[in-house]
Design an enzyme around this catalytic site. Structure first.
Site, mmCIF file in Angstrom:
data_model
loop_
_atom_site.group_PDB
_atom_site.id
_atom_site.type_symbol
_atom_site.label_atom_id
_atom_site.label_comp_id
_atom_site.label_asym_id
_atom_site.label_seq_id
_atom_site.Cartn_x
_atom_site.Cartn_y
_atom_site.Cartn_z
ATOM 1 N N ILE A 4 55.554 48.997 41.105
ATOM 2 C CA ILE A 4 54.835 47.714 41.106
ATOM 3 C C ILE A 4 53.651 47.387 42.048
ATOM 4 C CG2 ILE A 4 56.701 46.219 41.920
ATOM 5 C CD1 ILE A 4 55.820 44.121 39.910
ATOM 6 N N SER A 5 52.460 47.275 41.768
ATOM 7 C CA SER A 5 51.503 47.459 42.926
ATOM 8 C C SER A 5 51.621 46.136 44.021
ATOM 9 C CB SER A 5 49.988 47.228 42.283
ATOM 10 O OG SER A 5 49.530 48.595 41.613
ATOM 11 N N GLN A 6 51.366 46.506 45.261
ATOM 12 C CA GLN A 6 51.316 45.125 46.124
ATOM 13 C C GLN A 6 50.550 44.134 45.717
ATOM 14 O OE1 GLN A 6 49.253 46.809 49.867
ATOM 15 N NE2 GLN A 6 49.239 44.908 50.630
#
Length: 213
Positions: free
Chosen positions: A63-65
């Site tokens: 899950i992206s930053q």
């Protein structure tokens, strides 16, 4: 699926962090302030949900930053009702941000495990993409083109031509380009044949994979 006052307070702090890091689009900040990111993550990582970091999810993906999600969304300049194509649905968090802002969203995921999980999960939170598709993001979605914007949420070793071709004139493609480290790149379609390209610094993503299924 609880969203407590504690979670809401943590989100408020995350929004303040993103503002300090230079995110100025109020719609993006409001969306991130509203969406319960902890629900998109495995329970073991819940304590870290509102730290500005990427975290593992299923199928060896991440899950992206939050900063990355915010920056890509800000660069896309989404207006309510815009027809947006997302390449790489993943956990569904980026999709939720786009839907919260008011995009009409088409999203493609090539990892079957993630596709099935996210397709069930997003509607439970009240987020309904126009279409969530299991398939190869490199080829885009010709049947629904052209798009006001296309966002790629994985590192691309090159820019897939079908994605450029599926933009409206005036539309934008936001894509991280590169092998180990990616340069966040924005293509603005100026005419049928002309694109304007701008670069916005280095980011790190999991690789965009061609369909092997």
């Amino acid at each position: 699926m609880k969203d407590t006052f504690t979670h809401q307070g943590m989100r408020k702090k995350l929004v303040e962090t993103l503002s300090r890091k230079g995110i100025i689009d109020k719609n993006v900040l409001q969306a991130i302030g509203k969406i319960p990111r902890h629900l998109f993550m495995d329970s073991g990582f819940v304590d870290h949900a509102y730290v500005d970091k990427a975290f593992p999810i299923a199928a060896d993906q991440t899950i992206s930053q939050p900063y990355t999600v915010a920056r890509q969304t800000e660069l896309l300049e989404v207006k309510k009702g815009d027809k947006i194509l997302e390449i790489g649905t993943g956990s569904g968090y980026q999709a939720a941000v786009l839907l919260e802002i008011g995009a009409t969203l088409y999203t493609i995921e090539r990892q079957n495990e993630l596709f099935k999980k996210t397709k069930l999960f997003l509607p439970k939170l009240g987020y309904k993409p126009k279409r969530l598709i299991f398939g190869d993001g490199y080829i885009g979605l010709q049947s629904e083109a052209p798009f006001d914007g296309i966002i790629v949420t994985a590192g691309a070793p090159f820019v897939p031509n079908p994605l450029l071709a599926q933009l409206k004139v005036g539309g934008k493609l936001v894509i991280p380009v590169g092998e180990n480290v990616q340069i966040m790149t924005v293509f603005l379609r100026k005419s049928d044949t002309e694109f304007e390209k701008e670069e916005y610094g280095e980011f790190r993503f999991v690789p965009l994979l061609e369909d092997k299924n």
